[in-house]
Design an enzyme around this catalytic site. Structure first.
Site, PDB file in Angstrom:
ATOM      1  CG  HIS A 199      -1.044  -8.548   0.203  1.00  0.00           C
ATOM      2  ND1 HIS A 199      -0.684  -7.234   0.296  1.00  0.00           N
ATOM      3  CD2 HIS A 199      -2.371  -8.541  -0.079  1.00  0.00           C
ATOM      4  CE1 HIS A 199      -1.743  -6.462   0.063  1.00  0.00           C
ATOM      5  NE2 HIS A 199      -2.779  -7.246  -0.174  1.00  0.00           N
ATOM      6  CE1 TYR A 224      -3.140  -2.947   0.381  1.00  0.00           C
ATOM      7  CE2 TYR A 224      -3.724  -2.154   2.568  1.00  0.00           C
ATOM      8  CZ  TYR A 224      -3.900  -3.052   1.535  1.00  0.00           C
ATOM      9  OH  TYR A 224      -4.856  -4.032   1.656  1.00  0.00           O
TER      10      TYR A 224
END
Length: 267
Positions: A97, A39
């Protein structure tokens, strides 16, 4: 230890926007914050948390290891770098992830490295994200039953993932729902709008309450303080059996996120 049922997400938020969002969320009473290496906002999330003045012991911070760092010699150093950005000695939860099949690092290697990170005290709990049933089984085989705290997966009234969620429940693994509002698409749904009108709440609250009543954790994000506050009220909304049955019929395999090279073969 367990996974908080309600947290604030930070996907697609960067710079001042993520600082403001996390600050507002914490002021409103959120105590769980979800971020990820990819992110690009861990430092800003760390800043907002530090400036909040809230004790670290009262917070639940999640981050996710990006695919570039799955190798056994890279995962722990990358997590240490994340901790530095987040201004903390540990995170409460660290996830892989995406399974990223074929990227050269097998689940046995990255799950062992993740377990090592936990043994070193860098993370209190470990888990996975976007894993299908078979890959979750492989992860369990590496770290042991009871070690995987959650599988964070895309879930919404349009993508209900019954097969996977049933398997996770069977294994005692908490389901964390992301994209619960399907990029906002469910906000225009007439069935959800009718249910929202009946309870005098927002459609977002209905979708989030649906997930909560199914036992899932949710991590909605917003840049607007009023939406962050409104989302939190979903915890107080109780949908009845008719509401839940109507939402169950909205299933349409409406997946929003499935990046090539990262996603598994979905169940």
């Amino acid at each position: 230890m367990s996974i908080p049922s309600f947290g604030v997400g930070t996907f697609r938020l960067t710079g001042q926007a993520v600082i403001d969002s996390v600050r507002n969320a914490l002021e409103l009473g959120y105590r769980a914050v979800d971020t990820a290496q990819i992110y690009g906002n861990e430092a800003e999330v760390g800043q907002a948390i530090a400036e909040s003045g809230i004790k670290r012991s009262e917070l639940f911070i999640t981050t996710k290891i990006w695919t570039d760092h799955y190798a056994s010699d890279k995962l722990v150093p990358s997590l240490r770098a994340s901790l530095k950005k987040l201004r903390t000695d540990y995170v409460d939860l660290t996830l892989i992830h995406w399974p990223a099949p074929g990227n050269g690092v097998e689940p046995a290697e990255f799950m062992a490295a993740l377990a090592e990170a936990k043994a070193l005290g860098l993370t209190r709990q470990i888990g996975v994200s976007n894993f299908n049933i078979e890959l979750t089984r492989q992860a369990i085989d590496v770290v042991g039953k009871g070690e995987i705290a959650t599988n964070q997966i895309e879930l919404s009234p349009y993508l209900q993932n019954h097969k996977l969620t049933a398997f996770l429940k069977e294994q005692g693994i908490t389901v964390t729902s992301y994209m619960t509002l399907a990029y906002g698409k469910v906000l225009k749904d007439p069935v959800l709008a009718q249910i929202a009108g009946k309870h005098r709440v927002t459609v977002a609250q209905v979708a989030l309450a649906w997930a909560l009543q199914l036992g899932y954790a949710v991590i909605p994000s917003s840049t607007k303080r009023e939406n962050l506050a409104g989302n939190l009220l979903a915890r107080d909304l109780r949908l009845d059996a008719e509401d839940m049955a109507r939402i169950a019929l909205l299933e349409r395999n409406g997946r929003e996120v499935s990046p090539e090279g990262l996603a598994p073969a979905w169940d």
